[in-house]
Write a protein that holds these residues in place. Structure first.
Motif, PDB file in Angstrom:
ATOM      1  N   MET A   1      37.556  40.752  36.894  1.00 18.90           N
ATOM      2  CA  MET A   1      38.145  39.460  37.253  1.00 18.90           C
ATOM      3  C   MET A   1      38.774  38.822  36.020  1.00 18.90           C
ATOM      4  O   MET A   1      38.250  38.931  34.923  1.00 18.90           O
ATOM      5  N   ILE A   2      39.906  38.173  36.211  1.00 20.23           N
ATOM      6  CA  ILE A   2      40.598  37.555  35.096  1.00 20.23           C
ATOM      7  C   ILE A   2      39.933  36.229  34.768  1.00 20.23           C
ATOM      8  O   ILE A   2      39.787  35.354  35.613  1.00 20.23           O
ATOM      9  N   ASP A   3      39.498  36.087  33.524  1.00 23.61           N
ATOM     10  CA  ASP A   3      38.879  34.851  33.079  1.00 23.61           C
ATOM     11  C   ASP A   3      39.952  33.791  32.928  1.00 23.61           C
ATOM     12  O   ASP A   3      40.947  34.004  32.233  1.00 23.61           O
ATOM     13  N   PRO A   4      39.790  32.598  33.547  1.00 23.87           N
ATOM     14  CA  PRO A   4      40.808  31.561  33.421  1.00 23.87           C
ATOM     15  C   PRO A   4      41.082  31.155  31.982  1.00 23.87           C
ATOM     16  O   PRO A   4      42.141  30.612  31.685  1.00 23.87           O
TER      17      PRO A   4
ATOM     18  N   PHE B   1      56.998  37.785  40.147  1.00 26.16           N
ATOM     19  CA  PHE B   1      57.716  38.781  39.359  1.00 26.16           C
ATOM     20  C   PHE B   1      56.963  40.104  39.324  1.00 26.16           C
ATOM     21  O   PHE B   1      57.569  41.178  39.458  1.00 26.16           O
ATOM     22  N   VAL B   2      55.633  40.044  39.138  1.00 21.63           N
ATOM     23  CA  VAL B   2      54.838  41.279  39.073  1.00 21.63           C
ATOM     24  C   VAL B   2      54.915  42.029  40.395  1.00 21.63           C
ATOM     25  O   VAL B   2      55.134  43.249  40.434  1.00 21.63           O
ATOM     26  N   PHE B   3      54.747  41.316  41.517  1.00 25.11           N
ATOM     27  CA  PHE B   3      54.813  41.973  42.819  1.00 25.11           C
ATOM     28  C   PHE B   3      56.218  42.503  43.098  1.00 25.11           C
ATOM     29  O   PHE B   3      56.374  43.589  43.673  1.00 25.11           O
TER      30      PHE B   3
ATOM     31  N   ILE C   1      44.477  52.693  43.798  1.00 30.26           N
ATOM     32  CA  ILE C   1      44.424  52.114  42.457  1.00 30.26           C
ATOM     33  C   ILE C   1      45.419  50.961  42.320  1.00 30.26           C
ATOM     34  O   ILE C   1      45.094  49.886  41.797  1.00 30.26           O
ATOM     35  N   VAL C   2      46.645  51.165  42.817  1.00 26.37           N
ATOM     36  CA  VAL C   2      47.674  50.125  42.717  1.00 26.37           C
ATOM     37  C   VAL C   2      47.281  48.886  43.513  1.00 26.37           C
ATOM     38  O   VAL C   2      47.345  47.750  43.014  1.00 26.37           O
ATOM     39  N   VAL C   3      46.831  49.095  44.758  1.00 24.88           N
ATOM     40  CA  VAL C   3      46.491  47.958  45.625  1.00 24.88           C
ATOM     41  C   VAL C   3      45.297  47.186  45.078  1.00 24.88           C
ATOM     42  O   VAL C   3      45.310  45.944  45.003  1.00 24.88           O
ATOM     43  N   ILE C   4      44.245  47.883  44.682  1.00 28.40           N
ATOM     44  CA  ILE C   4      43.048  47.207  44.164  1.00 28.40           C
ATOM     45  C   ILE C   4      43.374  46.454  42.874  1.00 28.40           C
ATOM     46  O   ILE C   4      42.908  45.325  42.664  1.00 28.40           O
ATOM     47  N   SER C   5      44.178  47.043  42.021  1.00 28.73           N
ATOM     48  CA  SER C   5      44.563  46.368  40.776  1.00 28.73           C
ATOM     49  C   SER C   5      45.330  45.085  41.064  1.00 28.73           C
ATOM     50  O   SER C   5      45.100  44.049  40.433  1.00 28.73           O
ATOM     51  N   LEU C   6      46.252  45.147  42.025  1.00 23.36           N
ATOM     52  CA  LEU C   6      47.014  43.950  42.379  1.00 23.36           C
ATOM     53  C   LEU C   6      46.130  42.870  42.978  1.00 23.36           C
ATOM     54  O   LEU C   6      46.300  41.682  42.693  1.00 23.36           O
TER      55      LEU C   6
ATOM     56  N   LEU D   1      44.220  34.993  39.256  1.00 23.00           N
ATOM     57  CA  LEU D   1      45.185  33.929  39.012  1.00 23.00           C
ATOM     58  C   LEU D   1      45.113  32.843  40.080  1.00 23.00           C
ATOM     59  O   LEU D   1      45.242  31.652  39.789  1.00 23.00           O
ATOM     60  N   LEU D   2      44.903  33.249  41.335  1.00 21.61           N
ATOM     61  CA  LEU D   2      44.826  32.257  42.412  1.00 21.61           C
ATOM     62  C   LEU D   2      43.556  31.414  42.304  1.00 21.61           C
ATOM     63  O   LEU D   2      43.547  30.240  42.691  1.00 21.61           O
TER      64      LEU D   2
END
Length: 258
Positions: free
Chosen positions: A1-4, A25-27, A89-94, A101-102
């Protein structure tokens, strides 16, 4: 998980608009890349396995009804499992990337300081009223400083409304007897790019009556020093309404006056 915490830029926080622009942009970039690969690979297979009239039926390895690939049944099965694995891998990473971020957008930055400004927002047919921590009320225009998180406590006086700004990427319900919260921030670079005063349109995104389409307002963002001077001239002096520098702490007023 991305740390805020990684979303900080020095002592500042990234605005919601920047976060949503990055996700888009990433998507877009990854979707374009994957789509190009898939379409190119499909066209290559169409050409490679085309019926040119020289292939015998004995050479055609047709799939069998009910056959399940095991990964050990030759090149076909291996390609199938490789494509499934890469897709996963691609879907889980996204999902992990976007969810982190959300969460930041939903919860807002929290750096442990008391410098955020909380403003009460009240919708009514057909306009918006804003009350600042010192009790000063503005109608039709929300004036805030750059480089500071602005917390909005949103409610309604009469019917359901929805406070939103497409440019700021914020949108929150305004419900009678209830409160919803959102936040935004605008950098001084964005303010300078608009000539020293950045403006953003506010609209109601909930059908609220015959005047719904006219229920517009404006967010005006000015440099911090100019906003402090403006804010110091508002409110009731008996309420100690003088503005404090960013980080000194501003608390929310109890509500918007009718």
């Amino acid at each position: 998980m991305i740390d805020p915490v990684i979303l900080q830029q020095g002592s500042d926080w990234r605005a919601q608009a920047e976060v949503f622009d990055e996700i888009f942009f990433v998507f877009l970039a990854l979707g374009t890349l994957v789509g190009t690969i898939v379409v190119a690979y499909t066209l290559w297979n169409v050409y490679k396995y085309r019926d040119d009239g020289n292939r015998s039926d004995e050479d055609f390895d047709a799939p069998v009804v009910g056959e399940l690939p095991t990964g050990q049944g030759g090149p076909k099965a291996k390609k199938l499992f490789l494509s499934f694995g890469l897709s996963a891998i691609v879907v889980i990473s996204l999902v992990v990337y976007a969810y982190g971020l959300l969460l930041y957008v939903e919860q807002g930055p929290d750096d442990g300081t008391e410098g955020d400004i909380e403003i009460m927002v009240e919708g009514y047919q057909y306009g918006w009223a804003y009350e600042y921590p010192n009790g000063h009320t503005e109608r039709g225009e929300l004036i805030v400083p750059a480089d500071q998180r602005i917390d909005l406590n949103i409610t309604s006086r009469d019917v359901w409304h929805n406070f939103g700004s497409s440019d700021l990427r914020i949108k929150s319900d305004a419900i009678p007897g209830d409160h919803s919260e959102t936040w935004f921030a605008v950098s001084s670079e964005d303010v300078e790019a608009q000539g020293g005063e950045a403006t953003y349109r506010v609209e109601c995104f909930e059908l609220c009556g015959p005047g719904h389409s006219q229920m517009k307002s404006q967010v005006t963002v000015i440099p911090q020093d100019e906003w402090e001077e403006w804010y110091a001239s508002t409110g009731n002096s008996s309420e100690s309404a003088s503005v404090q520098p960013a980080g000194a702490g501003l608390t929310a007023h109890s509500g918007v006056s009718a």
